[in-house]
Each structure stands twice: as C-alpha cells, then as structure tokens.
Design a protein around this motif. Structure first.
Motif, mmCIF file in Angstrom:
data_model
loop_
_atom_site.group_PDB
_atom_site.id
_atom_site.type_symbol
_atom_site.label_atom_id
_atom_site.label_comp_id
_atom_site.label_asym_id
_atom_site.label_seq_id
_atom_site.Cartn_x
_atom_site.Cartn_y
_atom_site.Cartn_z
ATOM 1 N N THR A 78 0.972 -1.451 0.160
ATOM 2 C CA THR A 78 0.125 -0.278 -0.038
ATOM 3 C C THR A 78 0.710 1.404 0.126
ATOM 4 N N ALA A 79 1.660 1.090 0.592
ATOM 5 C CA ALA A 79 3.188 2.529 0.303
ATOM 6 C C ALA A 79 3.250 2.882 -0.732
ATOM 7 N N PHE A 80 3.819 1.542 -2.118
ATOM 8 C CA PHE A 80 4.414 1.518 -3.255
ATOM 9 C C PHE A 80 3.623 2.375 -3.681
ATOM 10 N N SER A 81 2.152 1.440 -3.635
ATOM 11 C CA SER A 81 0.541 1.802 -4.346
ATOM 12 C C SER A 81 0.562 3.667 -3.829
ATOM 13 N N ALA A 82 0.238 3.873 -2.615
ATOM 14 C CA ALA A 82 -0.180 5.327 -1.559
ATOM 15 C C ALA A 82 0.911 6.335 -3.287
ATOM 16 N N MET A 83 2.308 6.301 -2.905
ATOM 17 C CA MET A 83 3.450 7.581 -3.941
ATOM 18 C C MET A 83 2.912 6.852 -5.608
ATOM 19 N N GLY A 84 2.690 6.068 -5.604
ATOM 20 C CA GLY A 84 2.250 5.549 -7.342
ATOM 21 C C GLY A 84 1.165 6.813 -7.335
ATOM 22 N N GLU A 85 -0.365 6.919 -5.949
ATOM 23 C CA GLU A 85 -1.910 7.087 -7.322
ATOM 24 C C GLU A 85 -0.819 8.933 -6.714
ATOM 25 N N GLY A 86 -0.567 9.308 -5.838
ATOM 26 C CA GLY A 86 0.108 10.611 -5.078
ATOM 27 C C GLY A 86 1.154 11.337 -6.608
#
Length: 449
Positions: free
Chosen positions: A280-288
């Motif tokens: 979820t951390a990588f996903s959140a950075m990607g979404e940002g």
C-alpha cells in the motif's frame, strides 16, 4: 542572443487559451450549468493548452516543423522547468504516502486540539509564511500544508477554497522573500544587487500585506463564531513525519531532501503503526505522483508555447510596447511591473518570467533612474502576484489537485496576493527619486556608467 522583430500576432496562443479555458468555464459554470459537473472541469486545461500550442505551431511558416520542435525542446529543457517537474514528482509521492499513512489526519487533529478552533486558519497562514521562506519554494509549502488544511476545513466545516487560498497566500509570501528562492536569485542576479538589499526593499512592501491579511483572517475567524469541534483522536507517531518536514523546512534544507526524507519517514511510520503495508505504501506513492501528471503536462505545454511565442517576437512586442508608454520614473516602475506580469501570464512560471523580463527591466531602470534594488523587488513581487493568482499556474494547480477543487474557485480567497498588489502600487506612487534616498551616490554612479 538574436533580437527578435516585435510581433503582436505571436501572442495569439495566449488569447486562444484564455477563450477556450476561461471562456468555457464561465459559460458552463454560470450561463449554462451542467448538472452534477463543475463548469471549469468541462474544458480540460491540458486540452486548452494543446489547442493553443497547435496555434503556436501553425504560426511563423519561416521555421520548419523540426526547427519548431527544437525551439520547444529548449524551453522544456530549461533548468527551472526541469527542477519544477522533479518537485512535482516528489511532491506527489510525499502527498500520497502522507495521506495513506494517516499523517495528514493526525497532524491536523493535533493542530485542532492545540490551536483554538476559530484561529486554525490564521495560524496556518503564519506557518505557510515561515515554511516557504525556509524552503524557498511555494510549491513545496503548498504540498506540505494543503493536505492538513483539507482535513481542518472538513473537520471545522470551513470553506475549503478559503482555507486553501490562505495557505497559497502564505506560500507566496515566503517564496517572494526567501534567500534560497529561485525568484530571489534570478531577480537579484539580473539587476546586479545583493540579496540582503533586495530583501529590505521587498520586506517593507510584503510585510504590510501579510499583516493586513492576518488581521482579515482573525476577523473572519471571530465573525465565524465558535466551531463545534470535539477532542479528536490522533496518533502522535503518524504526525511526527509532518513535524520533521516542517522543522527541516524552517532550517532551510533543500526541498528535494525535505520531500525525499519526508516520504521515507511517512513510509517507515506507516509500516510501524500498521496503517501501511509495503504494497500500500508503493501504491500510495504511485497514486500521488499520478495526481501530478496533469500539472506536469501543463508545465511542459506552457514551456513549449512560451518558447515559440518568444521565438516569433511576441515577447519583444510586449517589451517594445512598455518602452513606448513609459515616460516618467513612476511610469517606468509600473512598466517594469506590467512587463513582468505579462511575462508570467504568458509563461506561467515566475522564475522564467523574471529571467525574461530582467534584462529589459535593467535598461528601463537605468533610463528612468530607478533604484536597482527597487527594480529587483518589483520584478520579484509582480511575478509572485501573478503566479499566485493565475488559475493555470503551478501553485493553484497543485493546490487544487491536492484539495480536489478547481483552481478558479480559490482565486476569490487569495487575500494576500491582492493586498500585495495594492501595497506595491502604493510603494511606486510614494517612491522618491534615487537622489533623495540615503546612500544612493553609488547607485547614481552605476546609472551614469
């Protein structure tokens, strides 16, 4: 650099953009509203700039298509544009993971529990002023604070555009004054003055605007009545990354280091508190970062369009017009301000606007006996005013993107920028000739030389 032949038709892409973007926004927002859709979202800012860029390409048949591509590439490859694009990427990653880890919510709730609810926004304005002065970038400041403001506005039932506009104003205050800001560096270098000298002149204009803004925010807070806020629960550990970022910003650490370390720290804390997993951390950075794509595309399109307009003589026409209509010293100062403002409106980049306007502003300064320190201050102030107001500028675009509102909706609440415009005009009106100011013998010698 080869001097271009003045050509007003080269500015046609700006007119096309304004008609398409602002025209359609006004039409669908106020004349024929679309149910369930905000008017300024009907016409994408990217599409409007794409059409304007096509118009720029269709002009000047003397240049081949490949030559025009080369002109665009020079504009996109400018150091300031490249830095801005990297900041967008890092800002997006930080914003995404900070939201996902709960850091923005915890920090906002801590502020709401410490600060009297009615005075949260005035306090955030002061914080934005300090952070932007330390970081030297309004974009970085907006990225750090808008997520907090978003939560504060929702929690206290405040107008989100009003709260976001307050932070943008504080961010522009510091960006205009910071010693490490690109605008300050560009303004002082083009006029050959020391940063501390420009700061003194600039500060006397910006401080009154900031004080009046703060008073307005306090009065608005008092008139708003007491917000019915409960004691919010928060996680201190999740809030720590934000406070580390704020402290690092105040210490003047490079914005890339601040945002990079902030992103890593948010991830570590999120994993430790269980609010994030590695996935979820990588996903959140990607979404940002994905949320910043539109802003980055706009930056690239504006850089390309601005380069073509400059190549065709559009900017030279602006400069010549100002020269022809400036007859007095105060007229020269207003001309410098208008010159810089038009450059910023055309390029949507205050640093690029200063670099373009600087050499001509220096000539106008020498011709009309304007204190070079005043000239440096004027080009910095006017560029920051316009940059902090235009709806397609990076500051409003990134603030609107994070807050999920339209950039145009923020404009009515940009109190600091409008007050700064009033203050700088007053400073021009009451400004004394160089010979009447203390310690200006050296400046007169510069003028003669």
């Amino acid at each position: 650099m080869e001097k271009k032949t003045p050509n007003v038709r080269a500015l046609a892409p700006i007119l096309v953009f304004l008609v398409l973007y602002l025209g359609s926004g006004i039409y669908y927002e106020y004349i024929r509203p679309r149910s369930g859709q905000m008017g300024f979202y009907v016409m994408s800012v990217v599409v409007a700039f794409m059409v304007a860029l096509v118009v720029a390409f269709l002009q000047n048949p003397k240049l081949s298509f490949d030559e025009k591509i080369h002109v665009c590439a020079r504009g996109i490859g400018d150091d300031n544009i490249t830095i801005m694009l990297f900041i967008f990427l890092m800002a997006g990653a930080f914003s995404g993971i900070a939201q996902a880890s709960g850091g923005a919510t915890s920090t906002a709730y801590m502020l709401l529990n410490i600060i009297p609810p009615n005075f949260a926004i005035p306090c955030l304005f002061l914080i934005a002023c300090l952070i932007s002065m330390a970081m030297g970038t309004s974009v970085g400041t907006i990225t750090v604070l808008v997520p907090i403001v978003f939560v504060v506005a929702n929690s206290a039932d405040l107008s989100l555009p009003f709260c976001v506009g307050t932070v943008v104003g504080g961010a522009m205050f510091g960006d205009n004054l910071s010693f490490i800001s690109d605008t300050t560096i560009a303004a002082t270098k083009t006029q050959g003055v020391e940063m501390k000298d420009k700061f003194r002149v600039n500060f006397h204009i910006a401080l009154p605007a900031a004080i009046i803004t703060f008073v307005i925010l306090i009065v608005a807070a008092m008139m708003g009545g007491s917000a019915d806020l409960q004691h919010y629960q928060y996680n201190v550990w999740q809030a720590i990354p934000y406070f580390v970022v704020l402290l690092a910003s105040l210490c003047g650490i490079n914005v890339f280091i601040v945002l990079g370390c902030g992103t890593i720290l948010c991830g570590v804390v999120g994993l430790a508190t269980g609010s994030l997993t590695i996935a979820t951390a990588f996903s959140a950075m990607g979404e940002g970062t994905k949320n910043m794509f539109e802003t980055m595309i706009v930056t690239i399109l504006v850089a390309s369009m601005g380069s073509l307009m400059r190549e065709y003589g559009g900017f030279e026409w602006i400069l010549q017009t100002i020269r022809n209509h400036s007859r007095t010293r105060r007229g020269g100062m207003l001309g410098i301000g208008l010159l810089t403002a038009l450059m910023d409106i055309a390029t949507a980049n205050n640093t690029v606007a200063i670099v373009m306007a600087g050499p001509i502003a220096k000539d106008i300064s020498a011709e009309f006996g304007i204190d070079p320190r005043k000239t440096a201050s004027l080009i910095d102030i006017f560029s920051c005013i316009c940059q902090g107001i235009i709806p397609y500028g990076a500051q409003l675009l990134i603030a609107a993107s994070i807050a999920k509102i339209t950039s145009v909706s923020i404009i009515p609440f940009l109190f600091y920028q409008f007050l700064l415009l009033v203050c700088v005009i007053i400073s021009i009106i009451v400004d004394r000739p160089v010979r009447e100011q203390k310690g200006t013998k050296d400046l007169e010698n510069r003028k003669i030389s």
